[in-house]
Write an enzyme that holds these catalytic residues in place. Structure first.
Site, PDB file in Angstrom:
ATOM      1  N   CYS B  86      12.520  -4.013  -4.018  1.00 49.07           N
ATOM      2  CA  CYS B  86      12.636  -3.215  -2.791  1.00 49.07           C
ATOM      3  C   CYS B  86      13.357  -4.024  -1.711  1.00 49.07           C
ATOM      4  O   CYS B  86      14.540  -4.256  -1.805  1.00 49.07           O
ATOM      5  CB  CYS B  86      11.256  -2.734  -2.345  1.00 49.07           C
ATOM      6  N   HIS B 195       8.529  -0.410  -7.494  1.00 44.99           N
ATOM      7  CA  HIS B 195       7.583  -1.506  -7.350  1.00 44.99           C
ATOM      8  C   HIS B 195       6.745  -1.735  -8.608  1.00 44.99           C
ATOM      9  O   HIS B 195       5.621  -1.234  -8.695  1.00 44.99           O
ATOM     10  CB  HIS B 195       6.641  -1.216  -6.183  1.00 44.99           C
ATOM     11  N   GLU B 197       5.068  -4.271  -9.350  1.00 46.30           N
ATOM     12  CA  GLU B 197       3.836  -5.020  -9.041  1.00 46.30           C
ATOM     13  C   GLU B 197       2.691  -4.090  -8.645  1.00 46.30           C
ATOM     14  O   GLU B 197       1.544  -4.530  -8.555  1.00 46.30           O
ATOM     15  CB  GLU B 197       4.105  -6.061  -7.946  1.00 46.30           C
TER      16      GLU B 197
END
Lengths: 749, 224
Positions: B86, B195, B197
């Site tokens: 990002c 994302h 994560e």
């Protein structure tokens, strides 16, 4: 203009001051001169006027709010009660949680983006000031008629402002509400909630103690924004024809706030502060007087040391400024260097602006000359208190007599089917995902449940899986019909929503949004709502830990519906046991918990089908709510239920549609024998929920309900790709989805 | 144990999440600070999501000049594996470690959704644990995530197999050719708008299909 010093005020007793323009009443001004024994200086007048405004002093609401303390149920969970920046609750394992809901209504109408953004910023700083790391936010919102063009302007700005600020702050937005009603046209309600977590030993309070300790102002520079915002915006109703008050709204910088959060948490970790206060409404006036008032000594401030964005600001303006992203800390002298070092690390400007004295006065100096000399308690905590007259409005009887149960109803299966589709496509009942998709719900990586789930839930310990859940609810339509019951229904719904996800409700925060307290009818609504809420909190065993009052939400003579918004916080020992709302597994049995009566007063159906508001709201039975909550929590903990969804506005059919669509599974429903299908599907009786039960758990679950005396009726099974009500209608999930999800993008997109 | 650094810039938001993902993948997470002047012997670096330096001027434009970025840019040229997520992707573009730029979403709103992706290149340092063409769902959340580059660059990326991931079903931000992530020529630097994560635990993510980015690097480092 010459500096209006204390000496000057003593020597020029006859100088006229603009106290009326600053919102003070004649008797209030007289009281100030009585306290001081002379006329106030300009700076003192600025401080008193802003601190004695409705927004800061709660002068109209105080006498009623006392009930929250007086009637508070004994709760071993309560660590810090009403009066601090936010209440603090013990959630076990050494953790404490603080949460609070606050309004930013008036600024959000004038400048929707900045109003909503700084609303988030303000509540986050309140939570931070308690010593907690903010971990989630929520936003209960109310807008005007969805078909009015201005509603789009306000809603767009508010949603973008909340997202723009909250997303940039790195706090997940996990819930809230969006309601449309013409009564909010000129007075949208933008309430903001924040939850924070800390260890017990990290709780911080807003007080200045210890003579010689330094007062440090840190964060953004002070500018000309929001000057008089509090008193101007909260004390009067604004008219669209009046001069623009745009500059009165503060402008937010979420990046600065993010730095402030991390910097402050690092300062807390090293135990460098004695007391701390955020700067919100009334800026330095509020922070210095509150810190000094709550402490043991006095305080001396050198106002000319305050870092400015605009060097031309007068001392009065600096005291009034509501520039965002600022905090004020009291620090022992030997910790000052380390404090400043941490601020430097985070690129946060920090300045020693004064110190705690052994006197009992708040003294403020401007280039060596004294401009303020006041007893701090008279500014911060001993403001005026009004016993405003109140009376039940004359129209209340007629409104309650206009029984919604007598409205024409769907007469056959086709009409019933149409009524379902119209209901779920109505702006208030439709999916709000167009709005919530603009909020980051994932950041911090601990979000277990987020909107549209019954409550938002975050994990607070990654090892033990301890978590907290929060729900906010309010129903202005119910409260208009009966403010006492309406407030209780708001609490009951939030309480039920927390329990539906498997968490045990612990505490309450409230945001009380009402019209003008100078109208006895509005004041009656306020008195009734606070009495109802306090009584209900007592029964449910959930104390009010803090909150906020927003008055003067009215345009001309017309007030908004009385809108108490209630937030309930719950704890769950193991978040992996949470109960989501989705019907995720085919074949599971659907049970309706609780009893259904014929209750349509204030219902979503009466609004959608008839544009009607009348009669009485659903009956409140708090003992049943407690029982239902116990069943939902036990069912979750012991693995007996896989999905749960509370029944509220829109009744059973709304809950079924939402649980089906969320899980991507249909349901076959059988209306219980002898029941009227329309009443069964659309009534809004409180104290109910639907659950899905694995077949293997059915016996255990029904035995538990029977043993505890809660009605549990098997109404169907999770199955297929349609919502089928046997003998009545079947609607495919695709058709439901189109109705449910299409409305808001079409209105606002 | 392999050490994977995660840089915290002022305004980084998903740094702790990236550290958690590194840990769950089995590597040792190491916090790096934007003003650090050494990389603390890390074997790979993640530039996390957020709004570094408030995204003033342009997303990632200021972060690119921070002391730690000088070391990372130098390291990346020598083969240090770097994943930019990002805002991290934006920083990599501003640093010219990756071509192109990220622009305001075409619909002009911030968007947070569970996004389906196809892994187009399963041979980079960060994607080797996936299979070519594997479809995964991970959260996406951005306001300025539209990937743009001139046609010649886009053609080159396609021709050289440097498109790492592509959006499926819905292009959430107007990215050219549905591009969700790209890599440099050597395959050690990857920029990704979604994302991963946030898709590493069943409890908090829509899936655990993001973990592959972090296990990929671990395997690569163990092999090396």
């Amino acid at each position: 203009m010459t500096l209006d010093t204390v000496k000057n005020a003593e020597q020029t007793p006859d100088t006229a001051l603009p106290w009326a323009e600053l919102g003070l009443k004649p008797d209030e001004y007289e009281r100030i001169t009585g306290i001081l024994g002379r006329r106030p200086t300009g700076a003192e007048l600025a401080m008193y006027s802003v601190m004695w405004s409705e927004h800061c002093s709660y002068k109209s609401s105080k006498v009623h709010l006392r009930q929250f303390g007086e009637k508070a149920p004994a709760s071993s969970a309560m660590l810090v009660g009403i009066g601090e920046n936010a209440g603090v609750v013990d959630v076990g394992q050494g953790y404490a949680v603080t949460f609070k809901v606050e309004s930013h209504n008036h600024p959000s109408y004038i400048e929707p983006y900045q109003g909503a953004a700084t609303g988030v910023g303000g509540i986050v700083r309140d939570i931070l000031a308690m010593g907690a790391r903010p971990v989630a936010v929520m936003d209960p919102l109310r807008f005007g008629d969805p078909d009015e063009a201005d509603t789009k302007r306000v809603a767009h700005g508010v949603v973008a402002g909340i997202g723009g600020y909250g997303n940039c702050l790195g706090l997940p937005n996990i819930g809230g509400e969006v309601v449309f009603d013409p009564c909010y046209q000129g007075n949208p309600l933008v309430n903001a909630l924040c939850v924070g977590v800390m260890r017990h030993e990290d709780i911080h309070l807003a007080k200045a103690s210890g003579p010689g300790n330094k007062v440090i102002l840190y964060g953004a520079r002070t500018g000309g924004d929001g000057i008089g915002g509090v008193s101007v915006l909260a004390s009067e109703t604004f008219e669209s024809t009046g001069p623009t008050k745009r500059p009165a709204v503060q402008v937010g910088d979420p990046f600065q706030e993010k730095l402030l959060i991390e910097c402050t948490l690092e300062i807390f970790r090293e135990k460098l502060v004695v007391g701390i206060q955020d700067l919100g409404g009334a800026g330095l006036s509020c922070a210095t007087s509150e810190l000094a008032s709550a402490g043991t000594g006095g305080m001396r401030i050198e106002l000319d040391t305050v870092p400015l964005r605009d060097a031309t600001l007068s001392p009065e303006e600096i005291l009034m400024s509501e520039s965002q992203e600022r905090m004020c800390a009291v620090v022992e002298p030997h910790n000052v260097d380390r404090f400043l070092e941490i601020c430097e690390k985070w690129d946060v400007i920090a300045t020693v602006i004064g110190e705690v004295t052994d006197g009992d006065r708040l003294e403020i100096f401007w280039h060596g000359e004294q401009i303020v000399d006041v007893p701090p308690r008279t500014v911060a905590h001993e403001g005026p208190v009004y016993e405003r007259p109140y009376a039940r409005p004359q129209w209340q009887d007629a409104l309650q007599a206009d029984d919604a149960n007598r409205l024409p109803r769907p007469e056959n299966a086709d009409e019933l089917r149409d009524a379902v589709l119209r209901l779920v496509a109505s702006p208030n009942q439709a999916s709000k995902s167009w709005i919530t998709a603009q909020y980051d719900k994932y950041v911090l990586g601990n979000t277990v449940l987020a909107q549209p789930e019954d409550s938002g839930m975050v994990r607070i310990d990654e090892e033990t899986n301890l978590g907290v859940a929060v729900a906010t609810d309010g129903n202005g339509r119910y409260a208009k019909l009966d403010p006492y019951a309406g407030a209780q229904l708001a609490l009951a719904e939030a309480y039920r929503n927390v329990a539906a996800t498997g968490a045990r409700p612990l505490a309450v925060s409230d945001c009380l949004n009402f019209g003008s307290p100078e109208d006895p009818g509005v004041m009656w609504q306020f008195a009734e709502a606070t009495r109802g809420l306090a009584d209900a909190c007592q029964v449910l065993g959930t104390p009010v830990t803090g909150g906020n009052v927003s008055l003067y939400n009215q345009t001309g003579e017309t007030a908004i519906h009385p809108t108490p918004v209630v937030a309930v916080l719950g704890v769950i020992d193991d978040v992996t046991r949470r109960t989501p709302m989705a019907f995720a597994e085919e074949g599971q049995l659907i049970y309706l918990l609780g009893e259904t009566r014929e209750e349509f007063g204030g219902s979503a159906w009466s609004q959608v089908a008839h544009g009607h508001l009348g009669g009485l709201p659903p009956k409140v039975d708090l003992e049943r709510e407690k029982l239902l909550a116990e069943i939902l929590i036990s069912g979750s903990r012991d693995g007996m239920i896989d999905a749960a969804h509370d029944l509220s506005d829109g009744g059973l059919v709304q809950a079924l549609v939402e649980s089906c669509l969320k899980g991507g599974n249909g349901a076959r429903i059988v209306i219980p024998e002898g029941a009227d299908p329309f009443v069964a599907l659309f009534s809004e009786s409180a104290g109910r929920a639907v659950v899905s039960v694995p077949r293997s758990e059915e016996l255990r679950f029904t035995d538990m309900c029977r043993a505890r005396g809660l009605a549990a009726t098997r109404i169907g099974v999770v199955d297929g790709d349609a919502l089928e009500v046997q003998g009545q209608f079947s609607i495919t999930l695709a058709a439901l989805r189109e109705a449910y999800e299409g409305t808001i993008p079409a209105l606002l997109g | 144990m392999s050490r994977v650094g995660v840089v915290t810039f002022p305004g980084s938001l998903d740094d702790r999440d990236a550290l958690r993902a590194v840990k769950l993948a089995g590597a040792e997470p190491v916090s790096l600070w934007h003003r650090d002047k050494d990389l603390k012997q890390v074997d790979a670096v993640v530039l996390p999501g957020g709004f570094s330096y408030g995204d003033y001027l342009r997303c990632g434009a200021i972060a690119r000049f921070s002391p730690i970025m000088e070391l990372i840019i130098e390291g990346a040229k020598q083969g240090l594996p770097v994943l930019g997520i990002c805002n991290g992707f934006q920083i990599l573009c501003e640093s010219h470690l990756l071509p192109g730029a990220l622009t305001r979403n075409d619909h002009l709103h911030f968007i947070c959704r569970d996004q389906k992706l196809r892994i187009e290149n399963a041979s980079t340092a960060w994607t080797a644990d996936y299979t070519q063409g594997q479809e995964i769902t991970v959260p996406l959340k951005n306001g300025e995530g539209g990937y743009v580059a001139d046609e010649r660059t886009l053609d080159m990326l396609e021709a050289e197999g440097r498109v790492v991931a592509r959006y499926l079903e819905l292009n959430p931000n107007g990215s050219r050719r549905d591009i969700a992530g790209i890599t440099n020529e050597a395959g050690n630097v990857v920029g990704l708008m979604p994302h991963p994560e946030h898709a590493v635990e069943p409890l908090t993510g829509p899936t655990t299909e993001g973990l592959g980015f972090f296990t990929s690097i671990l395997k690569q480092l163990v092999k090396a």
